[in-house]
Design an enzyme around this catalytic site. Structure first.
Site, PDB file in Angstrom:
ATOM      1  N   THR A  15      38.647  50.891  42.633  1.00 46.86           N
ATOM      2  CA  THR A  15      38.303  50.498  43.841  1.00 46.86           C
ATOM      3  C   THR A  15      39.037  50.933  44.985  1.00 46.86           C
ATOM      4  O   THR A  15      38.761  51.248  45.957  1.00 46.86           O
ATOM      5  CB  THR A  15      37.374  49.145  43.735  1.00 46.86           C
ATOM      6  N   VAL A  16      40.381  50.382  44.874  1.00 50.69           N
ATOM      7  CA  VAL A  16      41.150  50.377  45.976  1.00 50.69           C
ATOM      8  C   VAL A  16      41.571  52.005  46.279  1.00 50.69           C
ATOM      9  O   VAL A  16      41.460  52.303  47.291  1.00 50.69           O
ATOM     10  CB  VAL A  16      42.530  49.697  45.507  1.00 50.69           C
ATOM     11  N   LYS A 108      52.129  44.023  43.316  1.00 52.60           N
ATOM     12  CA  LYS A 108      52.907  42.895  43.361  1.00 52.60           C
ATOM     13  C   LYS A 108      53.774  42.409  42.129  1.00 52.60           C
ATOM     14  O   LYS A 108      54.943  42.326  42.091  1.00 52.60           O
ATOM     15  CB  LYS A 108      52.378  41.509  43.791  1.00 52.60           C
ATOM     16  N   ILE A 139      45.524  40.922  55.127  1.00 56.99           N
ATOM     17  CA  ILE A 139      46.416  40.266  56.122  1.00 56.99           C
ATOM     18  C   ILE A 139      47.677  41.017  56.043  1.00 56.99           C
ATOM     19  O   ILE A 139      48.457  41.227  55.202  1.00 56.99           O
ATOM     20  CB  ILE A 139      46.648  38.669  55.507  1.00 56.99           C
ATOM     21  N   GLU A 193      39.136  38.549  37.129  1.00 57.41           N
ATOM     22  CA  GLU A 193      39.699  39.493  35.969  1.00 57.41           C
ATOM     23  C   GLU A 193      38.801  38.696  34.644  1.00 57.41           C
ATOM     24  O   GLU A 193      38.691  37.775  34.291  1.00 57.41           O
ATOM     25  CB  GLU A 193      40.980  39.769  35.744  1.00 57.41           C
ATOM     26  N   LYS A 208      53.683  37.146  44.726  1.00 54.24           N
ATOM     27  CA  LYS A 208      53.520  37.435  46.255  1.00 54.24           C
ATOM     28  C   LYS A 208      54.542  36.484  47.013  1.00 54.24           C
ATOM     29  O   LYS A 208      54.942  36.884  47.679  1.00 54.24           O
ATOM     30  CB  LYS A 208      52.047  37.048  46.494  1.00 54.24           C
TER      31      LYS A 208
HETATM   32  N1  HSE Z   1      43.491  38.785  41.927  1.00 55.97           N
HETATM   33  C1  HSE Z   1      44.033  38.615  43.086  1.00 55.97           C
HETATM   34  C2  HSE Z   1      43.225  37.412  43.662  1.00 55.97           C
HETATM   35  C3  HSE Z   1      43.988  40.034  43.885  1.00 55.97           C
HETATM   36  O1  HSE Z   1      42.056  37.045  43.272  1.00 55.97           O
HETATM   37  O2  HSE Z   1      43.376  37.112  45.000  1.00 55.97           O
HETATM   38  C4  HSE Z   1      44.989  40.624  43.644  1.00 55.97           C
HETATM   39  O3  HSE Z   1      46.419  40.061  43.835  1.00 55.97           O
END
Ligand code: HSE
Length: 431
Positions: A15-16, A108, A139, A193, A208
């Site tokens: 998708t990205v 990440k 963001i 997921e 992150k």
């Molecule tokens: N799986 C992450 C989330 C997004 O639920 O925010 C990708 O880092």
């Protein structure tokens, strides 16, 4: 306008990757005006060439092997949206840099583990690795720290960095349903997921957070030192008690400069309902930075998904088109300090604790004595319901204490048999 377009290769067509192609095509006139040159996707790498993706693939050079695309001489910038903390994604970026390409990545996990080595390679090659999409999707927090906050010292940052966890906790609070049921629903809706471990156990947030603290504090990334707890053990009962006490439960990533070093922690915490971050709900992310001169600044938006993540990738591509080349962690790698880590054992804070007890004389006294014996001071106590045969919850909040003392007290309470299950505890943040 320059006659030389910037040529992009995209590795990974989920998708990205598709989102990046859409933005670069649908926004092409504004992007080329802003860059002073055209930005064109010329090549794509993905596994399945035959899959229907809603656009004409014949316009692009197709590489079934991403490593072959990394050496394609007709590409200036590669976008890595393959994912994974090692293997193909890492090899792809390394080879692309060696072959004089700039890199933009949303990965990440890879940056949290191998970011420093990749940053060194990129510096040697004189190339940029853009990572805006790796933290909090849409963001622009990396840009905010790099540009808007570049003249001040940041001493603390914290945030909701995982939309899956925030969605689950918000739904549990709104509907009173338990963790497993809401997780299943999040998976059905595509928010979580199939293997949700990284999200719900706090690891994605920790990746992150480690990236942000390196950038904000000017030190080498140190993912291993992040204290990580997830949200599996949060129950509807804790969420209800949090509400009664004036809090909401959020999974936060927090990094702070302390006198003895940098403390990085990820765990569920109770945040006062009066704070803005308590009201960031559903799949939204938010980051708060606290710095000299400016105080707190807060950024909120969608942290994942096609549009938000692709927006961040395209912004990095535009920086490269404008030759606004940056270091991956903002400072050159030889200027990053080694991180002095403040261990979690040095953390002091207030806590919420819940005990499931059989309601009989002496239970409160046993709990109070164990806390007293371990130097933990109670702030408030609450019991709901009354039953001679079934366990009822007793909850309390503590004044500031260290976690080791609280755990010793809770272990003593568990040994005393006044509780029918292990006590639960959650940190309280007051900011
Ligand atoms: N799986 C992450 C989330 C997004 O639920 O925010 C990708 O880092």
């Amino acid at each position: 306008m320059s006659n030389t377009p910037l040529k992009i290769g995209i590795a990974g067509l989920g998708t990205v990757g598709i989102g990046v192609i859409k933005i670069l095509s649908e926004q092409s006139s504004i992007i080329s005006a802003r860059c002073g040159r055209e930005v064109n996707v010329v090549a794509i790498s993905a596994q399945d060439h035959t899959k229907e993706r809603g656009f004409d693939l014949s316009n692009y050079v197709w590489h079934s092997d991403p490593l072959a695309m990394a050496t394609n001489e007709n590409i200036d910038v590669v976008v890595e949206v393959i994912g994974g903390s090692s293997g193909v994604a890492k090899d792809f970026i390394e080879i692309a840099i060696k072959n004089q390409k700039h890199v933009v990545t949303a990965n990440k996990a890879l940056i949290a583990g191998a970011g420093l080595d990749l940053a060194r390679s990129a510096e040697l090659a004189g190339k940029t690795i853009g990572i805006e999409a790796a933290v909090a999707g849409g963001i622009p927090i990396v840009k905010a720290i790099r540009e808007g906050l570049s003249g001040i010292g940041i001493h603390q940052l914290f945030g909701i960095l995982n939309g899956t966890c925030n969605y689950i906790l918000s739904e549990m609070r709104e509907t009173g349903r338990d963790f497993d049921e809401v997780l299943r629903e999040a998976q059905d809706l595509g928010y979580a997921e199939a293997d949700p471990t990284f999200d719900i156990d706090g690891i994605d947030t920790a990746h992150k957070l480690a990236i942000l603290s390196s950038i904000a504090f000017g030190c080498e990334i140190n993912f291993e030192s992040v204290h990580v707890e997830g949200i599996r053990h949060i129950s509807p009962l804790d969420i209800q008690f949090a509400k009664d006490l004036g809090y909401r439960i959020k999974l936060l990533g927090m990094a702070k400069k302390t006198k003895i070093g940098i403390q990085q922690r990820v765990h569920p915490c109770m945040v006062p309902i009066s704070t803005p971050i308590a009201h960031v709900e559903g799949v939204y992310n938010a980051v708060v930075t606290e710095g000299s001169f400016v105080g707190q600044t807060m950024y909120e938006g969608r942290g994942a998904g096609e549009g938000p993540t692709a927006t961040a990738i395209v912004a990095d591509i535009i920086d490269i088109a404008l030759a606004r080349n940056t270091n991956l962690f903002l400072l050159p790698t030889d200027k990053l300090e080694k991180m002095h880590v403040a261990p979690m054992s040095s953390y002091r804070g207030s806590y919420y604790a819940r005990f499931m007890v059989i309601d009989k004389t002496g239970v409160f006294a046993t709990i109070a004595n164990a806390l007293n014996d371990n130097g933990v001071s109670m702030e408030s106590v609450l019991q709901r319901g009354r039953s001679e045969s079934e366990a009822v919850p007793v909850v309390l909040t503590t004044h500031e204490t260290d976690e080791a003392s609280l755990i010793r007290a809770l272990e003593a309470i568990e040994r005393s048999k006044v509780v029918v299950e292990p006590p639960r505890f959650i940190k309280i943040e007051s900011f």
